[in-house]
Scaffold this motif. Sequence first.
Motif, PDB file in Angstrom:
ATOM      1  N   ALA A  79       0.848  -1.201   0.000  1.00 24.41           N
ATOM      2  CA  ALA A  79       0.000   0.000   0.000  1.00 24.41           C
ATOM      3  C   ALA A  79       0.886   1.253   0.000  1.00 24.41           C
ATOM      4  CB  ALA A  79      -0.932  -0.003   1.204  1.00 24.41           C
ATOM      5  N   ARG A  80       1.926   1.227   0.847  1.00 21.30           N
ATOM      6  CA  ARG A  80       2.819   2.391   0.939  1.00 21.30           C
ATOM      7  C   ARG A  80       3.441   2.695  -0.431  1.00 21.30           C
ATOM      8  NH1 ARG A  80       3.780   1.276   6.068  1.00 21.30           N
ATOM      9  NH2 ARG A  80       5.136  -0.486   5.626  1.00 21.30           N
ATOM     10  N   GLN A  81       3.872   1.650  -1.121  1.00 18.52           N
ATOM     11  CA  GLN A  81       4.531   1.841  -2.430  1.00 18.52           C
ATOM     12  C   GLN A  81       3.526   2.337  -3.462  1.00 18.52           C
ATOM     13  OE1 GLN A  81       6.437  -1.758  -3.877  1.00 18.52           O
ATOM     14  NE2 GLN A  81       6.465  -0.981  -5.987  1.00 18.52           N
ATOM     15  N   ALA A  82       2.344   1.747  -3.437  1.00 13.67           N
ATOM     16  CA  ALA A  82       1.311   2.146  -4.416  1.00 13.67           C
ATOM     17  C   ALA A  82       0.876   3.582  -4.171  1.00 13.67           C
ATOM     18  CB  ALA A  82       0.122   1.194  -4.315  1.00 13.67           C
ATOM     19  N   ILE A  83       0.787   3.964  -2.905  1.00 14.23           N
ATOM     20  CA  ILE A  83       0.374   5.335  -2.567  1.00 14.23           C
ATOM     21  C   ILE A  83       1.443   6.341  -2.991  1.00 14.23           C
ATOM     22  CG2 ILE A  83      -0.046   6.884  -0.606  1.00 14.23           C
ATOM     23  CD1 ILE A  83      -1.486   4.425   0.734  1.00 14.23           C
ATOM     24  N   ALA A  84       2.701   5.942  -2.876  1.00 11.30           N
ATOM     25  CA  ALA A  84       3.786   6.833  -3.319  1.00 11.30           C
ATOM     26  C   ALA A  84       3.689   7.066  -4.828  1.00 11.30           C
ATOM     27  CB  ALA A  84       5.136   6.224  -2.962  1.00 11.30           C
ATOM     28  N   GLU A  85       3.372   6.010  -5.564  1.00  8.69           N
ATOM     29  CA  GLU A  85       3.220   6.169  -7.034  1.00  8.69           C
ATOM     30  C   GLU A  85       2.004   7.043  -7.359  1.00  8.69           C
ATOM     31  OE1 GLU A  85       4.952   1.687  -7.867  1.00  8.69           O
ATOM     32  OE2 GLU A  85       3.050   2.292  -8.833  1.00  8.69           O
ATOM     33  N   LEU A  86       0.936   6.854  -6.586  1.00  8.99           N
ATOM     34  CA  LEU A  86      -0.266   7.675  -6.784  1.00  8.99           C
ATOM     35  C   LEU A  86       0.071   9.145  -6.583  1.00  8.99           C
ATOM     36  CD1 LEU A  86      -3.399   8.128  -6.953  1.00  8.99           C
ATOM     37  CD2 LEU A  86      -3.457   7.650  -4.491  1.00  8.99           C
ATOM     38  N   ARG A  87       0.829   9.444  -5.545  1.00 11.76           N
ATOM     39  CA  ARG A  87       1.126  10.850  -5.198  1.00 11.76           C
ATOM     40  C   ARG A  87       1.914  11.530  -6.298  1.00 11.76           C
ATOM     41  NH1 ARG A  87       4.388  14.506  -2.381  1.00 11.76           N
ATOM     42  NH2 ARG A  87       3.395  15.551  -0.574  1.00 11.76           N
ATOM     43  N   GLU A  88       2.692  10.735  -7.051  1.00 10.37           N
ATOM     44  CA  GLU A  88       3.560  11.300  -8.097  1.00 10.37           C
ATOM     45  C   GLU A  88       2.927  11.170  -9.493  1.00 10.37           C
ATOM     46  OE1 GLU A  88       5.593  12.321  -5.075  1.00 10.37           O
ATOM     47  OE2 GLU A  88       6.103  12.990  -7.107  1.00 10.37           O
ATOM     48  N   ALA A  89       1.668  10.776  -9.548  1.00  9.16           N
ATOM     49  CA  ALA A  89       1.078  10.468 -10.874  1.00  9.16           C
ATOM     50  C   ALA A  89       1.092  11.684 -11.795  1.00  9.16           C
ATOM     51  CB  ALA A  89      -0.346   9.951 -10.703  1.00  9.16           C
ATOM     52  N   ARG A  90       0.881  12.897 -11.219  1.00  9.19           N
ATOM     53  CA  ARG A  90       0.996  14.136 -11.993  1.00  9.19           C
ATOM     54  C   ARG A  90       1.576  15.193 -11.041  1.00  9.19           C
ATOM     55  NH1 ARG A  90      -4.024  16.191 -15.157  1.00  9.19           N
ATOM     56  NH2 ARG A  90      -2.440  17.309 -16.349  1.00  9.19           N
ATOM     57  N   PRO A  91       2.622  15.895 -11.440  1.00 11.66           N
ATOM     58  CA  PRO A  91       3.396  16.690 -10.481  1.00 11.66           C
ATOM     59  C   PRO A  91       2.908  18.115 -10.224  1.00 11.66           C
ATOM     60  CG  PRO A  91       4.487  16.687 -12.611  1.00 11.66           C
ATOM     61  CD  PRO A  91       3.258  15.819 -12.763  1.00 11.66           C
ATOM     62  N   THR A  92       2.168  18.721 -11.157  1.00 11.42           N
ATOM     63  CA  THR A  92       1.942  20.171 -11.028  1.00 11.42           C
ATOM     64  C   THR A  92       0.824  20.522 -10.060  1.00 11.42           C
ATOM     65  OG1 THR A  92       2.762  20.455 -13.290  1.00 11.42           O
ATOM     66  CG2 THR A  92       1.527  22.305 -12.332  1.00 11.42           C
ATOM     67  N   ALA A  93      -0.289  19.830 -10.123  1.00 10.78           N
ATOM     68  CA  ALA A  93      -1.428  20.170  -9.254  1.00 10.78           C
ATOM     69  C   ALA A  93      -1.101  19.752  -7.824  1.00 10.78           C
ATOM     70  CB  ALA A  93      -2.692  19.476  -9.739  1.00 10.78           C
ATOM     71  N   VAL A  94      -0.989  20.744  -6.939  1.00  6.08           N
ATOM     72  CA  VAL A  94      -0.627  20.461  -5.549  1.00  6.08           C
ATOM     73  C   VAL A  94      -1.741  19.662  -4.856  1.00  6.08           C
ATOM     74  CG1 VAL A  94      -1.607  22.623  -4.662  1.00  6.08           C
ATOM     75  CG2 VAL A  94       0.231  21.493  -3.404  1.00  6.08           C
ATOM     76  N   ASN A  95      -2.940  19.761  -5.377  1.00  9.66           N
ATOM     77  CA  ASN A  95      -4.096  19.111  -4.745  1.00  9.66           C
ATOM     78  C   ASN A  95      -3.917  17.599  -4.662  1.00  9.66           C
ATOM     79  OD1 ASN A  95      -4.764  21.589  -6.324  1.00  9.66           O
ATOM     80  ND2 ASN A  95      -6.639  21.472  -5.120  1.00  9.66           N
ATOM     81  N   LEU A  96      -3.273  16.985  -5.642  1.00  8.58           N
ATOM     82  CA  LEU A  96      -3.100  15.524  -5.626  1.00  8.58           C
ATOM     83  C   LEU A  96      -2.305  15.129  -4.391  1.00  8.58           C
ATOM     84  CD1 LEU A  96      -3.318  12.685  -6.813  1.00  8.58           C
ATOM     85  CD2 LEU A  96      -1.408  13.242  -8.356  1.00  8.58           C
ATOM     86  N   ALA A  97      -1.184  15.782  -4.180  1.00  9.05           N
ATOM     87  CA  ALA A  97      -0.370  15.473  -2.994  1.00  9.05           C
ATOM     88  C   ALA A  97      -1.140  15.803  -1.719  1.00  9.05           C
ATOM     89  CB  ALA A  97       0.936  16.265  -3.045  1.00  9.05           C
TER      90      ALA A  97
END
Length: 356
Positions: A79-97
């Motif tokens: 889960a930790r690894q998958a969530i890290a990939e999710l967080r980096e899926a698109r870098p510009t919109a701060v909302n994702l992080a």
Amino acid sequence: MRTIDWIPADDAEREPGRGFIRLVDQTLLPDSLVELDIHDLDVLVDAIQRLAVRGAPALGVAGALGVALAAQNLPADLARQAIAELREARPTAVNLAYGVDTALAALERGGALAALEAALRVRDADIAACVAMAERGTDALTRLIPDRAALTVLTICNTGALAAVEHGTALGVVAKLHRDGRLVRAIACETRPLLQGARLTAWELGRMGASYDVIVDSAAAITLARGGVDAVLVGADRIAANGDTANKIGTFAVALAAARAGVPFLVVAPETTIDPATPNGDAIEIEDRGGAEVRFFRGVRVTPPDATALNPAFDVTPADLITAIVTDARVIDVVAGDTPASDTPAARPVAAETTE
Ligand SMILES: CSC[C@H]1O[C@H](OP(=O)(O)O)[C@H](O)[C@@H]1O
């Protein structure tokens, strides 16, 4: 209809917190309205990266719900690894992080159910924020343009409900103008290369019954120069502490043209799009989406076979080209020198002097 939501599983009574993500696949609009049911995080990451789900606020909700999905389906290390990939899926919109971090903190504090509850709060906060921005944005326009009851507004990309959950940000202000009988016309830049304006904003404007025209992006400057546009309303993907704003590619050019034409340029975005940790626009990472989106149009190559292309997905509008930033909590009077960092988060009307 919600752009993205959590659907409790049939056995949610027996196993509280079980469910899946349902989202509109925006790559199929305007021709088909199709919802995807997403049970796996890698499918969600793919949906984000191919812009099936897109728009800063919607990405925040997708990030938060993605953590809840991972927590219910994956062992902690995966889960930790998958969530890290999710967080980096698109870098510009701060909302994702922001969305990922909010749900992840709850997961670490209280487990999977706490993560889901936090994600649903992110979703509900977006719905409320868009309602508040529509109110605050129309009020700001009244103060900025007191001599015109009904307005013609120009926008770029898509900032409607499709970029959020139920209501939009900048297009949410347009929708309220329309509901209040104060919209003469909306002008939507097509927004090459993925046509969020021509495909999505036009679809949303048509559904609300608003009068509108689509223009090619390069026609924005002469449209503003000719007169007849009362205000420009745009969204944001990341707003730096000094007010520099990252938004869809082409926004900076529209801002330059608006400044030359003396047309107010308003950014409409929730407080969650403001990133105090980013001091200015130079520090914002701009997503490069690769040349294929430019070289091909709906699968048809439009350049010579050996052509290469540049494809920054966003640009940065410097604060000195922005009249005001409308959020769910305040109106930052940028033209008067206020910035997200300097302005108190109390509601502040746009100062009357901005019209002098
Ligand atoms: C309501 S903010 C939406 C914001 O996101 C868009 O980018 P993308 O379509 O690549 O997700 C664009 O910058 C919009 O202004």
